[in-house]
Design a protein around this motif. Structure first.
Motif, PDB file in Angstrom:
ATOM      1  N   GLY A 141     -72.196 -27.715  23.382  1.00  0.00           N
ATOM      2  CA  GLY A 141     -73.344 -28.584  23.111  1.00  0.00           C
ATOM      3  C   GLY A 141     -73.779 -29.327  24.366  1.00  0.00           C
ATOM      4  N   MET A 142     -75.037 -29.745  24.377  1.00  0.00           N
ATOM      5  CA  MET A 142     -75.590 -30.515  25.495  1.00  0.00           C
ATOM      6  C   MET A 142     -75.224 -31.983  25.302  1.00  0.00           C
ATOM      7  SD  MET A 142     -77.418 -30.517  28.245  1.00  0.00           S
ATOM      8  CE  MET A 142     -78.739 -29.358  28.551  1.00  0.00           C
ATOM      9  N   PRO A 143     -74.581 -32.614  26.304  1.00  0.00           N
ATOM     10  CA  PRO A 143     -74.268 -34.038  26.133  1.00  0.00           C
ATOM     11  C   PRO A 143     -75.550 -34.870  26.030  1.00  0.00           C
ATOM     12  CG  PRO A 143     -73.808 -33.321  28.382  1.00  0.00           C
ATOM     13  CD  PRO A 143     -74.177 -32.099  27.609  1.00  0.00           C
ATOM     14  N   MET A 144     -75.609 -35.735  25.038  1.00  0.00           N
ATOM     15  CA  MET A 144     -76.784 -36.595  24.845  1.00  0.00           C
ATOM     16  C   MET A 144     -76.573 -37.953  25.506  1.00  0.00           C
ATOM     17  SD  MET A 144     -79.100 -34.978  23.361  1.00  0.00           S
ATOM     18  CE  MET A 144     -78.833 -33.275  23.726  1.00  0.00           C
ATOM     19  N   ARG A 145     -75.307 -38.361  25.590  1.00  0.00           N
ATOM     20  CA  ARG A 145     -74.966 -39.633  26.235  1.00  0.00           C
ATOM     21  C   ARG A 145     -73.788 -39.370  27.169  1.00  0.00           C
ATOM     22  NH1 ARG A 145     -72.763 -43.061  22.212  1.00  0.00           N
ATOM     23  NH2 ARG A 145     -73.478 -44.894  23.344  1.00  0.00           N
ATOM     24  N   PRO A 146     -73.638 -40.171  28.218  1.00  0.00           N
ATOM     25  CA  PRO A 146     -72.505 -39.948  29.132  1.00  0.00           C
ATOM     26  C   PRO A 146     -71.160 -39.859  28.408  1.00  0.00           C
ATOM     27  CG  PRO A 146     -74.012 -41.556  30.085  1.00  0.00           C
ATOM     28  CD  PRO A 146     -74.515 -41.269  28.687  1.00  0.00           C
ATOM     29  N   GLN A 147     -70.986 -40.698  27.370  1.00  0.00           N
ATOM     30  CA  GLN A 147     -69.707 -40.729  26.643  1.00  0.00           C
ATOM     31  C   GLN A 147     -69.334 -39.361  26.071  1.00  0.00           C
ATOM     32  OE1 GLN A 147     -72.219 -42.812  26.600  1.00  0.00           O
ATOM     33  NE2 GLN A 147     -71.759 -44.803  25.689  1.00  0.00           N
ATOM     34  N   ASP A 148     -70.331 -38.514  25.803  1.00  0.00           N
ATOM     35  CA  ASP A 148     -70.048 -37.179  25.243  1.00  0.00           C
ATOM     36  C   ASP A 148     -69.181 -36.348  26.183  1.00  0.00           C
ATOM     37  OD1 ASP A 148     -71.657 -37.914  23.133  1.00  0.00           O
ATOM     38  OD2 ASP A 148     -73.399 -36.756  23.805  1.00  0.00           O
ATOM     39  N   LEU A 149     -69.254 -36.645  27.492  1.00  0.00           N
ATOM     40  CA  LEU A 149     -68.489 -35.836  28.459  1.00  0.00           C
ATOM     41  C   LEU A 149     -66.988 -35.993  28.288  1.00  0.00           C
ATOM     42  CD1 LEU A 149     -70.645 -36.455  31.628  1.00  0.00           C
ATOM     43  CD2 LEU A 149     -70.380 -34.275  30.433  1.00  0.00           C
ATOM     44  N   ALA A 150     -66.575 -37.076  27.645  1.00  0.00           N
ATOM     45  CA  ALA A 150     -65.136 -37.308  27.453  1.00  0.00           C
ATOM     46  C   ALA A 150     -64.511 -36.200  26.603  1.00  0.00           C
ATOM     47  CB  ALA A 150     -64.907 -38.674  26.818  1.00  0.00           C
ATOM     48  N   ARG A 151     -65.335 -35.517  25.774  1.00  0.00           N
ATOM     49  CA  ARG A 151     -64.760 -34.476  24.899  1.00  0.00           C
ATOM     50  C   ARG A 151     -65.193 -33.071  25.314  1.00  0.00           C
ATOM     51  NH1 ARG A 151     -68.800 -32.619  22.322  1.00  0.00           N
ATOM     52  NH2 ARG A 151     -70.640 -33.888  21.949  1.00  0.00           N
ATOM     53  N   ILE A 152     -65.840 -32.943  26.472  1.00  0.00           N
ATOM     54  CA  ILE A 152     -66.313 -31.636  26.962  1.00  0.00           C
ATOM     55  C   ILE A 152     -65.531 -31.311  28.245  1.00  0.00           C
ATOM     56  CG2 ILE A 152     -68.324 -30.391  27.883  1.00  0.00           C
ATOM     57  CD1 ILE A 152     -70.131 -32.180  26.209  1.00  0.00           C
ATOM     58  N   PRO A 153     -65.150 -30.054  28.477  1.00  0.00           N
ATOM     59  CA  PRO A 153     -64.425 -29.736  29.722  1.00  0.00           C
ATOM     60  C   PRO A 153     -65.258 -30.079  30.967  1.00  0.00           C
ATOM     61  CG  PRO A 153     -64.522 -27.818  28.247  1.00  0.00           C
ATOM     62  CD  PRO A 153     -65.386 -28.874  27.642  1.00  0.00           C
ATOM     63  N   CYS A 154     -64.606 -30.712  31.933  1.00  0.00           N
ATOM     64  CA  CYS A 154     -65.272 -31.068  33.195  1.00  0.00           C
ATOM     65  C   CYS A 154     -64.445 -30.553  34.367  1.00  0.00           C
ATOM     66  CB  CYS A 154     -65.452 -32.582  33.299  1.00  0.00           C
ATOM     67  SG  CYS A 154     -66.653 -33.215  32.095  1.00  0.00           S
ATOM     68  N   ILE A 155     -65.139 -30.292  35.467  1.00  0.00           N
ATOM     69  CA  ILE A 155     -64.488 -29.792  36.680  1.00  0.00           C
ATOM     70  C   ILE A 155     -64.374 -30.967  37.647  1.00  0.00           C
ATOM     71  CG2 ILE A 155     -64.748 -28.217  38.646  1.00  0.00           C
ATOM     72  CD1 ILE A 155     -66.683 -26.627  36.546  1.00  0.00           C
ATOM     73  N   ILE A 156     -63.168 -31.260  38.064  1.00  0.00           N
ATOM     74  CA  ILE A 156     -62.923 -32.427  38.910  1.00  0.00           C
ATOM     75  C   ILE A 156     -62.878 -31.985  40.372  1.00  0.00           C
ATOM     76  CG2 ILE A 156     -61.384 -34.383  39.337  1.00  0.00           C
ATOM     77  CD1 ILE A 156     -62.412 -34.117  36.363  1.00  0.00           C
ATOM     78  N   ASP A 157     -63.705 -32.622  41.213  1.00  0.00           N
ATOM     79  CA  ASP A 157     -63.647 -32.378  42.655  1.00  0.00           C
ATOM     80  C   ASP A 157     -62.769 -33.464  43.272  1.00  0.00           C
ATOM     81  OD1 ASP A 157     -63.988 -32.009  45.358  1.00  0.00           O
ATOM     82  OD2 ASP A 157     -66.181 -31.996  45.317  1.00  0.00           O
ATOM     83  N   THR A 158     -61.580 -33.072  43.713  1.00  0.00           N
ATOM     84  CA  THR A 158     -60.623 -34.073  44.216  1.00  0.00           C
ATOM     85  C   THR A 158     -61.059 -34.667  45.555  1.00  0.00           C
ATOM     86  OG1 THR A 158     -59.299 -32.320  45.227  1.00  0.00           O
ATOM     87  CG2 THR A 158     -58.659 -33.046  43.024  1.00  0.00           C
ATOM     88  N   ASN A 159     -62.056 -34.047  46.206  1.00  0.00           N
ATOM     89  CA  ASN A 159     -62.611 -34.644  47.424  1.00  0.00           C
ATOM     90  C   ASN A 159     -63.793 -35.551  47.111  1.00  0.00           C
ATOM     91  OD1 ASN A 159     -61.136 -34.021  49.665  1.00  0.00           O
ATOM     92  ND2 ASN A 159     -62.020 -31.990  49.879  1.00  0.00           N
ATOM     93  N   GLY A 160     -64.225 -35.540  45.864  1.00  0.00           N
ATOM     94  CA  GLY A 160     -65.378 -36.358  45.497  1.00  0.00           C
ATOM     95  C   GLY A 160     -64.987 -37.821  45.446  1.00  0.00           C
ATOM     96  N   ARG A 161     -65.996 -38.663  45.383  1.00  0.00           N
ATOM     97  CA  ARG A 161     -65.735 -40.093  45.406  1.00  0.00           C
ATOM     98  C   ARG A 161     -65.200 -40.597  44.074  1.00  0.00           C
ATOM     99  NH1 ARG A 161     -70.870 -43.231  46.962  1.00  0.00           N
ATOM    100  NH2 ARG A 161     -71.571 -41.084  46.883  1.00  0.00           N
ATOM    101  N   TRP A 162     -65.481 -39.863  42.981  1.00  0.00           N
ATOM    102  CA  TRP A 162     -65.240 -40.451  41.662  1.00  0.00           C
ATOM    103  C   TRP A 162     -64.028 -39.893  40.945  1.00  0.00           C
ATOM    104  CZ3 TRP A 162     -70.645 -38.484  41.838  1.00  0.00           C
ATOM    105  CH2 TRP A 162     -71.495 -39.408  42.449  1.00  0.00           C
ATOM    106  N   LEU A 163     -63.517 -38.763  41.392  1.00  0.00           N
ATOM    107  CA  LEU A 163     -62.381 -38.127  40.723  1.00  0.00           C
ATOM    108  C   LEU A 163     -62.657 -37.990  39.232  1.00  0.00           C
ATOM    109  CD1 LEU A 163     -59.541 -39.789  42.820  1.00  0.00           C
ATOM    110  CD2 LEU A 163     -60.567 -37.538  43.109  1.00  0.00           C
ATOM    111  N   THR A 164     -61.855 -38.649  38.365  1.00  0.00           N
ATOM    112  CA  THR A 164     -62.046 -38.433  36.923  1.00  0.00           C
ATOM    113  C   THR A 164     -62.860 -39.540  36.257  1.00  0.00           C
ATOM    114  OG1 THR A 164     -59.948 -39.524  36.479  1.00  0.00           O
ATOM    115  CG2 THR A 164     -59.895 -37.127  36.699  1.00  0.00           C
ATOM    116  N   ASN A 165     -63.345 -40.520  37.029  1.00  0.00           N
ATOM    117  CA  ASN A 165     -64.196 -41.567  36.447  1.00  0.00           C
ATOM    118  C   ASN A 165     -65.613 -41.401  36.961  1.00  0.00           C
ATOM    119  OD1 ASN A 165     -62.377 -43.100  34.837  1.00  0.00           O
ATOM    120  ND2 ASN A 165     -61.407 -43.758  36.733  1.00  0.00           N
ATOM    121  N   TRP A 166     -66.466 -40.813  36.147  1.00  0.00           N
ATOM    122  CA  TRP A 166     -67.819 -40.508  36.601  1.00  0.00           C
ATOM    123  C   TRP A 166     -68.778 -41.638  36.240  1.00  0.00           C
ATOM    124  CZ3 TRP A 166     -68.542 -34.619  35.129  1.00  0.00           C
ATOM    125  CH2 TRP A 166     -67.650 -33.860  35.909  1.00  0.00           C
TER     126      TRP A 166
END
Length: 192
Positions: free
Chosen positions: A69-94
């Motif tokens: 499904g398409m996330p409608m609110r940011p909170q929806d991402l908590a239950r959808i698989p995400c790809i974490i870039d360990t070099n990114g600034r945010w890691l697992t907190n987007w």
């Protein structure tokens, strides 16, 4: 990378010693003339010149969206698989814009961690999850239809790509030439 190659062609007399590195280098300590950084600047002893605006896109493959499904609110991402870039600034907190225009963050997780945006993009195209990508890395895949963006209006903007160099009264000519070149190089691509 292409900007450096174009510069080398135009200025054969300047030797480029290029270190592509995602860590935060101490320019003065390590003797670098210049760094290109994507961030707002903390350290006031450095001079920064903005080369281009910088924004991120939240993307996933059409297959993954069909499945989760398409996330409608940011909170929806908590239950959808995400790809974490360990070099990114945010890691697992987007970070996102909250409902009231404030800033909020969502804790995400997923099946794969990578250490570069190019690998994150490849993983997203392969359907492994949503990922946050710099827009210039995401756009080719969005245009080809292999990635779809989500929550565009909830993403934070206002960052930039900066040339950063130590505060020296007499900036070496080669550094000045290079910074001017980069400013022009990004400008021609923005209007392209």
């Amino acid at each position: 990378g292409q900007s450096l190659i174009d510069f080398a062609k135009e200025h054969p007399d300047i030797v480029l010693d290029i270190h592509l590195d995602d860590r935060f280098v101490d320019l003065v300590e390590e003797g670098f003339d210049l760094a290109v950084r994507i961030s707002r600047l903390e350290n006031s002893s450095l001079i920064a010149r903005r080369l281009a605006p910088f924004s991120v896109r939240l993307c996933a493959s059409p297959d993954l969206i069909a499945k989760h499904g398409m996330p409608m609110r940011p909170q929806d991402l908590a239950r959808i698989p995400c790809i974490i870039d360990t070099n990114g600034r945010w890691l697992t907190n987007w970070p996102f814009k909250g409902d009231a225009g404030d800033t909020m963050s969502v804790s995400v997780s997923g099946p794969i961690e990578v250490n570069s945006p190019m690998t994150a993009r490849a993983a997203a195209v392969a359907g492994l999850g949503f990922t946050m990508l710099p827009d210039f890395i995401a756009i080719p895949e969005i245009e080809s239809g292999r990635l779809v963006t989500a929550l565009d209006d909830r993403l934070l903007s206002g960052s930039g790509i900066f040339a950063v160099y130590p505060h020296r009264r007499y900036l070496p000519a080669k550094v000045r030439v290079f910074v001017d070149f980069l400013v022009q190089w990004f400008k021609t691509r923005e209007s392209a």
